[in-house]
Scaffold this active site. Structure first.
Site, mmCIF file in Angstrom:
data_model
loop_
_atom_site.group_PDB
_atom_site.id
_atom_site.type_symbol
_atom_site.label_atom_id
_atom_site.label_comp_id
_atom_site.label_asym_id
_atom_site.label_seq_id
_atom_site.Cartn_x
_atom_site.Cartn_y
_atom_site.Cartn_z
ATOM 1 N N THR A 75 -7.836 -2.842 -6.183
ATOM 2 C CA THR A 75 -9.122 -3.460 -5.885
ATOM 3 C C THR A 75 -9.796 -4.022 -7.126
ATOM 4 O OG1 THR A 75 -11.357 -3.015 -5.009
ATOM 5 C CG2 THR A 75 -10.222 -1.180 -6.068
ATOM 6 N N LYS B 282 -8.375 -10.124 -10.756
ATOM 7 C CA LYS B 282 -7.885 -11.167 -9.861
ATOM 8 C C LYS B 282 -8.715 -12.446 -10.092
ATOM 9 C CE LYS B 282 -7.071 -7.528 -6.411
ATOM 10 N NZ LYS B 282 -7.423 -7.040 -5.062
ATOM 11 N N ASP C 58 -5.291 -4.604 -1.034
ATOM 12 C CA ASP C 58 -6.672 -4.811 -1.446
ATOM 13 C C ASP C 58 -7.540 -3.860 -0.617
ATOM 14 O OD1 ASP C 58 -9.030 -6.185 -2.504
ATOM 15 O OD2 ASP C 58 -9.171 -7.081 -0.507
ATOM 16 N N LEU C 59 -8.758 -3.612 -1.069
ATOM 17 C CA LEU C 59 -9.642 -2.689 -0.343
ATOM 18 C C LEU C 59 -10.676 -3.433 0.497
ATOM 19 C CD1 LEU C 59 -10.493 0.274 0.191
ATOM 20 C CD2 LEU C 59 -11.997 0.087 -1.811
ATOM 21 N N ASP C 60 -11.639 -4.068 -0.165
ATOM 22 C CA ASP C 60 -12.752 -4.714 0.541
ATOM 23 C C ASP C 60 -12.278 -5.945 1.306
ATOM 24 O OD1 ASP C 60 -15.204 -3.178 -0.494
ATOM 25 O OD2 ASP C 60 -14.159 -3.695 -2.343
ATOM 26 N N ASP D 241 -7.113 -10.343 1.671
ATOM 27 C CA ASP D 241 -7.937 -11.253 2.469
ATOM 28 C C ASP D 241 -8.593 -12.333 1.621
ATOM 29 O OD1 ASP D 241 -11.318 -10.412 2.468
ATOM 30 O OD2 ASP D 241 -9.848 -9.341 1.249
#
Length: 216
Positions: free
Chosen positions: A106, A138, A9-11, A163
């Site tokens: 993402t 997601k 994941d990115l953020d 996260d």
């Protein structure tokens, strides 16, 4: 734990974009007469268009699309405060050096994700899956299934690093191994993930001669 590749994941996982996200969505909430805390509690890990449809229920798709375009521009250009999270650059650089395949998967749109990736100074991924590439975001498994496919790996050969509760559920639904990093304690199915960590700095990765990757 053994795998052959990583899906990040990115953020909130690789980059700390929380200040920018909270600014953009809090301002959006106030413009629409909504409580910022209610909006912020909903959006984490989800596609922006999903959040807009939720809070703009009853509005036309044209109105929602226009609002998405406006919000996307704000999020892609107002990047002050966005930084790589501890351990992110070192881990990705190690994967590149070791020849271990990895992707970024993402919920963000391409303009927003690319802007945050660039400002954080992260290495370039082999595969970049953004919101535009899947019909269902997601917590549905589509994005992680696509990420694994584009790396040429089976889902069960991949480790999802996440996260957000929505992302953890997405990774589990895809049949991947899952590492939860800094995930909320009340994340659904958190007891089913392979590792629960506080930082990427806790991950040690070793590639075996047969191509298998050992994670400790």
């Amino acid at each position: 734990m053994r795998c052959k590749g990583f899906l990040f994941d990115l953020d909130g996982t690789l980059v700390d974009s929380l200040p920018a996200v909270e600014r953009a969505w809090s301002n959006w909430a106030r413009r629409h007469g909504l409580a910022p805390e209610e909006v912020l509690a909903f959006i984490h890990g989800k596609q922006a268009i999903t959040s807009l449809r939720h809070f703009m229920a009853g509005k036309s798709e044209a109105d929602i699309a226009a609002e998405f375009t406006r919000l996307e521009h704000i999020e892609a250009t107002e990047t002050e405060g966005i930084t790589a999270l501890p351990g992110a650059i070192a881990l990705l650089s190690h994967l590149n050096k070791a020849g271990i395949p990895w992707a970024i998967v993402t919920s963000g749109s391409m303009p927003v994700a690319r802007a945050r990736h660039k400002i954080a100074g992260l290495p370039a991924p082999e595969v970049f899956v953004t919101a535009e590439r899947v019909k269902r975001g997601k917590p549905e498994p589509d994005a992680y299934l696509l990420g694994a496919q584009l790396l040429g790996l089976a889902p069960q050969e991949c480790v999802v690093v996440e996260d957000a509760p929505a992302g953890v559920l997405s990774g589990l639904a895809a049949g991947c191994h899952v590492i939860a990093v800094n995930a909320p304690a009340d994340t659904p199915r958190l007891n089913e993930v392979d590792l629960v960590l506080h930082s990427l700095e806790q991950i040690t990765v070793t590639k075996q001669p047969n191509g298998d990757v050992i994670i400790q």
